[in-house]
Design an enzyme around this catalytic site. Structure first.
Site, PDB file in Angstrom:
ATOM      1  N   CYS A  19      -0.495  -2.817 -14.537  1.00 20.36           N
ATOM      2  CA  CYS A  19      -0.510  -1.418 -14.097  1.00 20.36           C
ATOM      3  C   CYS A  19      -1.670  -0.647 -14.715  1.00 20.36           C
ATOM      4  CB  CYS A  19       0.820  -0.758 -14.456  1.00 20.36           C
ATOM      5  SG  CYS A  19       0.807   1.019 -14.274  1.00 20.36           S
ATOM      6  N   CYS A  24      -2.058  -0.011 -10.934  1.00 20.10           N
ATOM      7  CA  CYS A  24      -1.794   1.394 -10.573  1.00 20.10           C
ATOM      8  C   CYS A  24      -2.849   2.381 -11.074  1.00 20.10           C
ATOM      9  CB  CYS A  24      -0.453   1.851 -11.141  1.00 20.10           C
ATOM     10  SG  CYS A  24       0.820   0.600 -11.138  1.00 20.10           S
ATOM     11  N   LYS A  27      -6.387   1.871  -9.592  1.00 20.91           N
ATOM     12  CA  LYS A  27      -6.202   2.072  -8.141  1.00 20.91           C
ATOM     13  C   LYS A  27      -6.088   3.557  -7.807  1.00 20.91           C
ATOM     14  CE  LYS A  27      -2.435   2.753  -6.681  1.00 20.91           C
ATOM     15  NZ  LYS A  27      -1.387   1.795  -6.426  1.00 20.91           N
ATOM     16  N   SER A 160      -0.466  -6.059   2.583  1.00 18.98           N
ATOM     17  CA  SER A 160       0.574  -5.326   1.880  1.00 18.98           C
ATOM     18  C   SER A 160      -0.040  -4.246   1.003  1.00 18.98           C
ATOM     19  CB  SER A 160       1.420  -6.315   1.093  1.00 18.98           C
ATOM     20  OG  SER A 160       2.608  -5.675   0.716  1.00 18.98           O
ATOM     21  N   TYR A 161       0.779  -3.710   0.114  1.00 18.04           N
ATOM     22  CA  TYR A 161       0.353  -2.658  -0.810  1.00 18.04           C
ATOM     23  C   TYR A 161      -1.092  -2.791  -1.283  1.00 18.04           C
ATOM     24  CZ  TYR A 161       4.627  -0.429  -2.867  1.00 18.04           C
ATOM     25  OH  TYR A 161       5.742   0.310  -3.155  1.00 18.04           O
ATOM     26  N   ALA A 163      -3.559  -4.782  -0.561  1.00 17.07           N
ATOM     27  CA  ALA A 163      -4.599  -4.884   0.450  1.00 17.07           C
ATOM     28  C   ALA A 163      -4.921  -3.519   1.059  1.00 17.07           C
ATOM     29  CB  ALA A 163      -4.161  -5.858   1.547  1.00 17.07           C
ATOM     30  N   LEU A 164      -3.882  -2.811   1.480  1.00 22.14           N
ATOM     31  CA  LEU A 164      -4.130  -1.544   2.189  1.00 22.14           C
ATOM     32  C   LEU A 164      -4.638  -0.460   1.242  1.00 22.14           C
ATOM     33  CD1 LEU A 164      -1.277  -1.333   4.842  1.00 22.14           C
ATOM     34  CD2 LEU A 164      -3.485  -2.477   4.951  1.00 22.14           C
ATOM     35  N   GLU A 165      -4.130  -0.467   0.024  1.00 27.11           N
ATOM     36  CA  GLU A 165      -4.604   0.544  -0.930  1.00 27.11           C
ATOM     37  C   GLU A 165      -6.076   0.307  -1.278  1.00 27.11           C
ATOM     38  OE1 GLU A 165      -0.523   1.794  -3.235  1.00 27.11           O
ATOM     39  OE2 GLU A 165      -1.759   0.263  -4.164  1.00 27.11           O
ATOM     40  N   ARG A 254       1.286 -12.058  -5.215  1.00 32.50           N
ATOM     41  CA  ARG A 254       1.092 -12.334  -6.641  1.00 32.50           C
ATOM     42  C   ARG A 254       2.111 -13.369  -7.104  1.00 32.50           C
ATOM     43  NH1 ARG A 254      -1.670  -8.224  -9.116  1.00 32.50           N
ATOM     44  NH2 ARG A 254      -0.410  -8.334 -11.003  1.00 32.50           N
ATOM     45  N   ASP A 295       8.199  -7.683 -13.015  1.00 35.16           N
ATOM     46  CA  ASP A 295       7.837  -8.357 -11.764  1.00 35.16           C
ATOM     47  C   ASP A 295       8.295  -9.802 -11.680  1.00 35.16           C
ATOM     48  OD1 ASP A 295       6.558  -5.983 -11.364  1.00 35.16           O
ATOM     49  OD2 ASP A 295       4.577  -6.820 -10.957  1.00 35.16           O
ATOM     50  N   GLU A 302       8.951  -4.901  -7.652  1.00 34.28           N
ATOM     51  CA  GLU A 302       7.758  -5.182  -8.461  1.00 34.28           C
ATOM     52  C   GLU A 302       7.027  -3.870  -8.702  1.00 34.28           C
ATOM     53  OE1 GLU A 302       5.527  -8.205  -6.400  1.00 34.28           O
ATOM     54  OE2 GLU A 302       7.268  -9.514  -6.296  1.00 34.28           O
ATOM     55  N   THR A 304       6.006  -0.877 -11.792  1.00 34.86           N
ATOM     56  CA  THR A 304       5.940  -0.591 -13.228  1.00 34.86           C
ATOM     57  C   THR A 304       7.103   0.271 -13.732  1.00 34.86           C
ATOM     58  OG1 THR A 304       3.567  -0.724 -13.056  1.00 34.86           O
ATOM     59  CG2 THR A 304       4.429   0.337 -15.029  1.00 34.86           C
ATOM     60  N   HIS A 433       7.200  27.529   0.943  1.00 35.13           N
ATOM     61  CA  HIS A 433       6.225  27.682   2.018  1.00 35.13           C
ATOM     62  C   HIS A 433       4.898  28.155   1.455  1.00 35.13           C
ATOM     63  CE1 HIS A 433       5.159  27.971   6.195  1.00 35.13           C
ATOM     64  NE2 HIS A 433       4.729  29.203   6.029  1.00 35.13           N
ATOM     65  N   GLU A 438       8.360  20.882   2.397  1.00 38.17           N
ATOM     66  CA  GLU A 438       9.390  21.729   3.004  1.00 38.17           C
ATOM     67  C   GLU A 438       9.874  21.192   4.359  1.00 38.17           C
ATOM     68  OE1 GLU A 438       8.233  25.655   4.485  1.00 38.17           O
ATOM     69  OE2 GLU A 438       6.155  24.992   4.609  1.00 38.17           O
TER      70      GLU A 438
HETATM   71  P1  NAP Z   1       2.981  -8.809  -1.143  1.00 40.84           P
HETATM   72  O1  NAP Z   1       3.823  -7.616  -1.034  1.00 40.84           O
HETATM   73  O2  NAP Z   1       3.581 -10.071  -1.617  1.00 40.84           O
HETATM   74  O3  NAP Z   1       2.291  -9.083   0.307  1.00 40.84           O
HETATM   75  C1  NAP Z   1       1.448 -10.154   0.543  1.00 40.84           C
HETATM   76  C2  NAP Z   1       0.581  -9.887   1.761  1.00 40.84           C
HETATM   77  O4  NAP Z   1      -0.344 -10.948   1.924  1.00 40.84           O
HETATM   78  C3  NAP Z   1       1.373  -9.817   3.066  1.00 40.84           C
HETATM   79  O5  NAP Z   1       0.736  -8.893   3.910  1.00 40.84           O
HETATM   80  C4  NAP Z   1       1.265 -11.246   3.596  1.00 40.84           C
HETATM   81  O6  NAP Z   1       1.365 -11.344   4.997  1.00 40.84           O
HETATM   82  C5  NAP Z   1      -0.148 -11.601   3.183  1.00 40.84           C
HETATM   83  N1  NAP Z   1      -0.334 -13.040   3.024  1.00 40.84           N
HETATM   84  C6  NAP Z   1       0.358 -13.855   2.204  1.00 40.84           C
HETATM   85  N2  NAP Z   1      -0.126 -15.105   2.292  1.00 40.84           N
HETATM   86  C7  NAP Z   1      -1.141 -15.080   3.196  1.00 40.84           C
HETATM   87  C8  NAP Z   1      -2.011 -16.042   3.710  1.00 40.84           C
HETATM   88  N3  NAP Z   1      -1.961 -17.305   3.306  1.00 40.84           N
HETATM   89  N4  NAP Z   1      -2.931 -15.642   4.606  1.00 40.84           N
HETATM   90  C9  NAP Z   1      -3.006 -14.361   5.006  1.00 40.84           C
HETATM   91  N5  NAP Z   1      -2.208 -13.394   4.559  1.00 40.84           N
HETATM   92  C10 NAP Z   1      -1.282 -13.748   3.654  1.00 40.84           C
HETATM   93  O7  NAP Z   1       1.709  -8.581  -2.074  1.00 40.84           O
HETATM   94  P2  NAP Z   1       0.920  -7.446  -2.838  1.00 40.84           P
HETATM   95  O8  NAP Z   1       0.289  -6.471  -1.928  1.00 40.84           O
HETATM   96  O9  NAP Z   1       0.022  -8.214  -3.742  1.00 40.84           O
HETATM   97  O10 NAP Z   1       1.981  -6.686  -3.707  1.00 40.84           O
HETATM   98  C11 NAP Z   1       2.691  -7.332  -4.726  1.00 40.84           C
HETATM   99  C12 NAP Z   1       3.716  -6.401  -5.284  1.00 40.84           C
HETATM  100  O11 NAP Z   1       3.082  -5.430  -6.089  1.00 40.84           O
HETATM  101  C13 NAP Z   1       4.487  -5.674  -4.194  1.00 40.84           C
HETATM  102  O12 NAP Z   1       5.765  -6.254  -4.028  1.00 40.84           O
HETATM  103  C14 NAP Z   1       4.582  -4.250  -4.696  1.00 40.84           C
HETATM  104  O13 NAP Z   1       5.915  -3.920  -5.008  1.00 40.84           O
HETATM  105  C15 NAP Z   1       3.711  -4.179  -5.950  1.00 40.84           C
HETATM  106  N6  NAP Z   1       2.708  -3.093  -5.790  1.00 40.84           N
HETATM  107  C16 NAP Z   1       3.089  -1.806  -5.866  1.00 40.84           C
HETATM  108  C17 NAP Z   1       2.154  -0.786  -5.661  1.00 40.84           C
HETATM  109  C18 NAP Z   1       2.578   0.665  -5.707  1.00 40.84           C
HETATM  110  O14 NAP Z   1       3.627   0.960  -6.253  1.00 40.84           O
HETATM  111  N7  NAP Z   1       1.793   1.589  -5.119  1.00 40.84           N
HETATM  112  C19 NAP Z   1       0.837  -1.102  -5.385  1.00 40.84           C
HETATM  113  C20 NAP Z   1       0.472  -2.418  -5.320  1.00 40.84           C
HETATM  114  C21 NAP Z   1       1.420  -3.420  -5.502  1.00 40.84           C
HETATM  115  P3  NAP Z   1       2.755 -11.668   5.777  1.00 40.84           P
HETATM  116  O15 NAP Z   1       3.442 -10.338   5.953  1.00 40.84           O
HETATM  117  O16 NAP Z   1       2.309 -12.290   7.036  1.00 40.84           O
HETATM  118  O17 NAP Z   1       3.551 -12.593   4.893  1.00 40.84           O
END
Ligand code: NAP
Length: 458
Positions: A19, A24, A27, A160-161, A163-165, A254, A295, A302, A304, A433, A438
């Site tokens: 984190c 976090c 990021k 996921s998280y 990647a998009l962040e 992870r 985690d 997962e 912090t 407001h 709200e």
């Molecule tokens: P994740 O939630 O485990 O997601 C993995 C992503 O990678 C999914 O989109 C998955 O696609 C894709 N993927 C997996 N294997 C693949 C492959 N061989 N080829 C292509 N795509 C593949 O991973 P994460 O984003 O690393 O997050 C890990 C954890 O950290 C999360 O559970 C989250 O709770 C935590 N986190 C929290 C925050 C926050 O609080 N803001 C920020 C970051 C992370 P599919 O859907 O097709 O399986």
């Protein structure tokens, strides 16, 4: 301990774990950097006479500033441990007996420690994919935040998280970003919300390659950054595609760091499929004197703050005669995509699965933050939704918010949900407001009615 040695390039992070060092904290600061870029554009519309030429961003300066702040946190934790008379051993730990660990420091010096009780909190590290070129040429989130040079044109693999962040803030810095998605965005989250967050990214320049997986990464030219060629194949046909990028960021999940810490020597059971540690509702593993938090836990969040809460309550139960257990239900969370997504409770999909569509009432609304009106951007992009259980006094069992400051908004409603928030209580609450939060006090349109949810103003 902060000694990590499971990556291709051994990584040593400071105190505070993922984190603070590679998660976090950097990021959110880099997300903030990106938001400032948008604010600068908005500022012109509010009358700030900024220079006409395009304002450029300096990666190195941001990286240094962010890492300096992280350094100050590491130091603060070290001091806090000393103040509490905690003996800090900076070494790699492995069980050699159920009550004994071997600790190896970076110079290879071994020390041995025995204890009556142990708490495992080793966390996770980014996973690689096992395709040619991934470990040689690609980076993960462990590398991104301290990358010495601007990553340039970037391919993010995963949806996921992480990647998009990361994809979101890199695009916000003005970089050319493509996200390669194997299946869906933000698996496990409300898909309506996930897709809206993704659409917003797309409208703001992030490219999505949907239903593709990479098969190899080759180096075309070394450099900082260099040039890489990525070959990917469709998940639906035999089609293959190629693309050229400066940086490839792998964010496909992870792995729990439980494989090389001698858990077998201690007799601790681990799920062989994912390396996660099953625990009972007191964070106790199958070996009664060994506990685990964070985690590495099977079937838990997962996040912090969840690990911190579980650890705090565990310490109180073990050493202060307390009995309160960690409540893993209704944990609020936020995904810091460019348009942030905050959630607490169930996704719509999960709520339907648990309670049945007929027993739910979903209220929703688009909204236009006042701050967006003068710059005239993102009209009807922000979205709010609550899912209520009709069988239980219209209790709010799902809260979803897509808009600015999602973490700040979601945190307070998370408290309310912990107190058993109902729709009626939301209706009886007077809004502040003009704010985004709200919107939840004035939700009238149900999804089932199909009524118009567009907003003309704030
Ligand atoms: P994740 O939630 O485990 O997601 C993995 C992503 O990678 C999914 O989109 C998955 O696609 C894709 N993927 C997996 N294997 C693949 C492959 N061989 N080829 C292509 N795509 C593949 O991973 P994460 O984003 O690393 O997050 C890990 C954890 O950290 C999360 O559970 C989250 O709770 C935590 N986190 C929290 C925050 C926050 O609080 N803001 C920020 C970051 C992370 P599919 O859907 O097709 O399986």
């Amino acid at each position: 301990m902060d000694f990590v040695s499971t990556q291709p390039t051994p990584l040593k992070v400071g105190l505070g774990g993922t984190c603070v060092n590679v998660g976090c904290i950097p990021k959110k600061l880099m997300h903030q950097t990106a938001l400032l870029g948008t604010s600068m554009q908005d500022a012109r519309k509010f009358g700030w006479e900024l220079p006409e030429e395009t304002v450029k961003h300096n990666w190195e300066m941001m990286k240094t500033a962010v890492n300096n702040y992280i350094g100050s946190l590491n130091w603060g934790y070290r001091v806090a441990l000393r103040d509490k008379n905690v003996n800090y051993v900076n070494s790699y730990a492995e069980f050699i007996e159920p009550h004994k660990i071997k600790a190896t420091n970076k110079r290879g010096k071994e020390t041995f420690h025995t204890a009556a009780k142990f708490i495992l909190a080793t966390g996770e590290r980014p996973r690689y994919m096992g395709i040619p070129g991934d470990k040689e040429y690609c980076i993960t989130s462990d590398d991104l935040f301290s990358l010495p040079h601007c990553p340039g044109k970037t391919l993010v693999i995963g949806a996921s998280y992480v990647a998009l962040e990361c994809g979101g803030f890199l695009a916000g810095l003005g970089l050319d970003v493509t996200v390669m998605v194997r299946s869906i965005l933000l698996r496990g989250f409300d898909q309506d919300m996930a897709n809206r967050a993704g659409e917003h990214m797309e409208e703001h320049g992030v490219k999505f390659l949907r239903k593709y997986v990479p098969v190899k990464v080759e180096e075309l030219e070394a450099g900082t950054p260099g040039r890489l060629k990525v070959t990917a194949k469709s998940t639906e046909s035999d089609e293959t595609i190629e693309g050229e990028y400066n940086t490839v960021l792998i964010a496909v999940g992870r792995d729990a760091c439980t494989g090389k810490i001698g858990l077998d020597q201690a007799g601790v059971k681990v799920n062989p499929k994912n390396g996660k540690v099953p625990v009972n509702d007191e964070e106790q593993t199958n070996v009664p004197h060994i506990y685990a938090i964070g985690d590495i836990l099977e079937g838990k969040w997962e996040l912090t703050p969840v690990a911190i809460q579980a650890g705090k309550l565990l310490a109180r139960r073990l050493y202060a005669g307390a009995s309160l257990k960690c409540d893993y239900v209704n944990v609020p969370t936020t995904v810091f995509t460019p348009l942030e997504y905050g959630a607490c409770g169930h996704s719509e999909e999960k709520a339907i699965e648990l309670y049945g569509q007929d027993n739910l009432e979903v209220y929703h609304s688009l909204f236009w933050p006042l701050e967006f009106t003068v710059p005239n951007r993102d009209n009807n992009k922000c979205y709010s939704k609550i899912i209520c259980n009709k069988l239980d006094n219209d209790r709010v069992i799902g809260f979803h918010y897509l808009g600015p400051n999602a973490g700040e908004v979601t945190q307070g409603y998370g408290v309310a949900m912990k107190c058993g928030l109902t729709k009626e209580q939301l209706d009886n609450t007077i809004g502040i407001h003009p704010t985004c939060a709200e919107i939840f006090t004035t939700m009238e349109v149900t999804k089932s009615s199909g009524g118009d949810i567009t907003q003309a103003g704030c």
